[in-house]
Design a protein around this motif. Sequence first.
Motif, mmCIF file in Angstrom:
data_model
loop_
_atom_site.group_PDB
_atom_site.id
_atom_site.type_symbol
_atom_site.label_atom_id
_atom_site.label_comp_id
_atom_site.label_asym_id
_atom_site.label_seq_id
_atom_site.Cartn_x
_atom_site.Cartn_y
_atom_site.Cartn_z
ATOM 1 N N HIS A 97 0.828 -1.214 0.000
ATOM 2 C CA HIS A 97 0.000 0.000 0.000
ATOM 3 C C HIS A 97 0.862 1.264 0.000
ATOM 4 O O HIS A 97 0.569 2.249 0.688
ATOM 5 C CB HIS A 97 -0.936 0.013 1.210
ATOM 6 N N GLY A 98 1.956 1.225 -0.766
ATOM 7 C CA GLY A 98 2.819 2.387 -0.903
ATOM 8 C C GLY A 98 3.807 2.604 0.216
ATOM 9 O O GLY A 98 4.608 3.551 0.171
ATOM 10 N N VAL A 99 3.796 1.757 1.246
ATOM 11 C CA VAL A 99 4.725 1.883 2.367
ATOM 12 C C VAL A 99 5.848 0.861 2.211
ATOM 13 O O VAL A 99 5.595 -0.339 2.076
ATOM 14 C CB VAL A 99 4.012 1.675 3.721
ATOM 15 N N ARG B 148 11.409 2.664 7.574
ATOM 16 C CA ARG B 148 10.250 2.679 6.689
ATOM 17 C C ARG B 148 10.075 4.062 6.078
ATOM 18 O O ARG B 148 10.545 5.068 6.625
ATOM 19 C CB ARG B 148 8.973 2.250 7.438
ATOM 20 N N THR B 149 9.385 4.098 4.945
ATOM 21 C CA THR B 149 9.026 5.359 4.303
ATOM 22 C C THR B 149 7.844 5.121 3.376
ATOM 23 O O THR B 149 7.576 3.973 2.983
ATOM 24 C CB THR B 149 10.214 5.941 3.508
ATOM 25 N N GLU B 150 7.142 6.172 3.037
ATOM 26 C CA GLU B 150 6.073 6.089 2.044
ATOM 27 C C GLU B 150 6.652 6.427 0.680
ATOM 28 O O GLU B 150 7.321 7.450 0.514
ATOM 29 C CB GLU B 150 4.931 7.043 2.399
ATOM 30 N N SER C 59 3.691 7.408 -5.620
ATOM 31 C CA SER C 59 2.872 6.526 -6.450
ATOM 32 C C SER C 59 3.575 6.280 -7.783
ATOM 33 O O SER C 59 4.233 7.159 -8.327
ATOM 34 C CB SER C 59 1.493 7.149 -6.687
#
Length: 354
Positions: free
Chosen positions: A174-176, A242-244, A247
């Motif tokens: 989910h983009g993470v 972690r990072t986002e 898209s």
Amino acid sequence: MPTDFALLQLPDGRFALGQDLVAQGGAPEGEGAVAFYVNRFALDDPRPWKRPQRFNIYDSYEQLIDEFLLSDKSYSSTDVKLNWSLLSAEGFEQVFASIQTDIKAGRAIKMVPVVTESCSIESGQQARDWLPRLTGRLNKQEKTSNDRSWVYGYNQGDEGFVGVTPERFLSLKHGVLETMALAGTVASGGEDEFNDNPKEITEHELVVSFIEELLAKYGEVERGQRRLLRLEDLTHFATRIRTEMPSGTRIDSVIAALHPTPAVGHLPHDSALLSRLQMLRAKLYCPIHFGAPFGLLWEGQFHSVVAIRGIFQTARRLHLPSGCGIIAQSNLESEWSELALKRQAVRNLFSLPK
């Protein structure tokens, strides 16, 4: 006939198995896409994505073994005598001295050479034949443990590998993006002194800083606390990161940017030093898949690990590799002992004789 397969334990503890693999260049797209990512350490396989024609999820390792192996009449056990041979300590000493020369000259900050034991095996033996040996050890893992190791395996033709790695490469959901720094090693029971060891802390922080700086190009980075990851035979420093991701980020590009981290590769992260490390790995007979990313794209998520703590097969030879991080503060005797400690941990996993 050799059985081609790819196997990876999922974050929730289940096991994904693919068979009848079809190779392709880029990550598959679209709803329902399923593919394993299997590459060499140099990321030079032009078709690293392997789409399974048969794909199954197993709730337990026992179920996997029963349905994948024990129902197959071509399966053979691996209760055979193994006569291991190892590169001499002098050979590693030469590599160690060469790396220290690079460090003193400012060409390198850290490099991870790999020492390999090897032995001959019987004709017809396959990587999958080693899977049942893991059953006893895996039964000790809690299904939801944060300190789990992941089973991984692959076989294509007469080459393959099977292992249980404690190192996540990256997961994208989910983009993470979630990853980890895993560097610094001590035998279980030696944590008190290890926890304040300047050399081990420095080595670990080099890996953390590299990952943080790289991921900062994509977005804000969250770094967890350095902690002890306790396994049955070994303890490591571990830091979650972690990072986002923006898209549209392509998995292949992230893999290429992140690999190899200084935990298994080199620092600075440049092509010249990678070529140098490749030469040293070849000199010490390191299997080409050791330390490479290994993953699975499934249900729109990607989970991958680093292919360490395993046995690697090429034709009629079996290889047992281990690596160590060399920095300016490294000591030859300590690194040689760490290499043996890691190989012994793999022997214990598979109940392999010396």
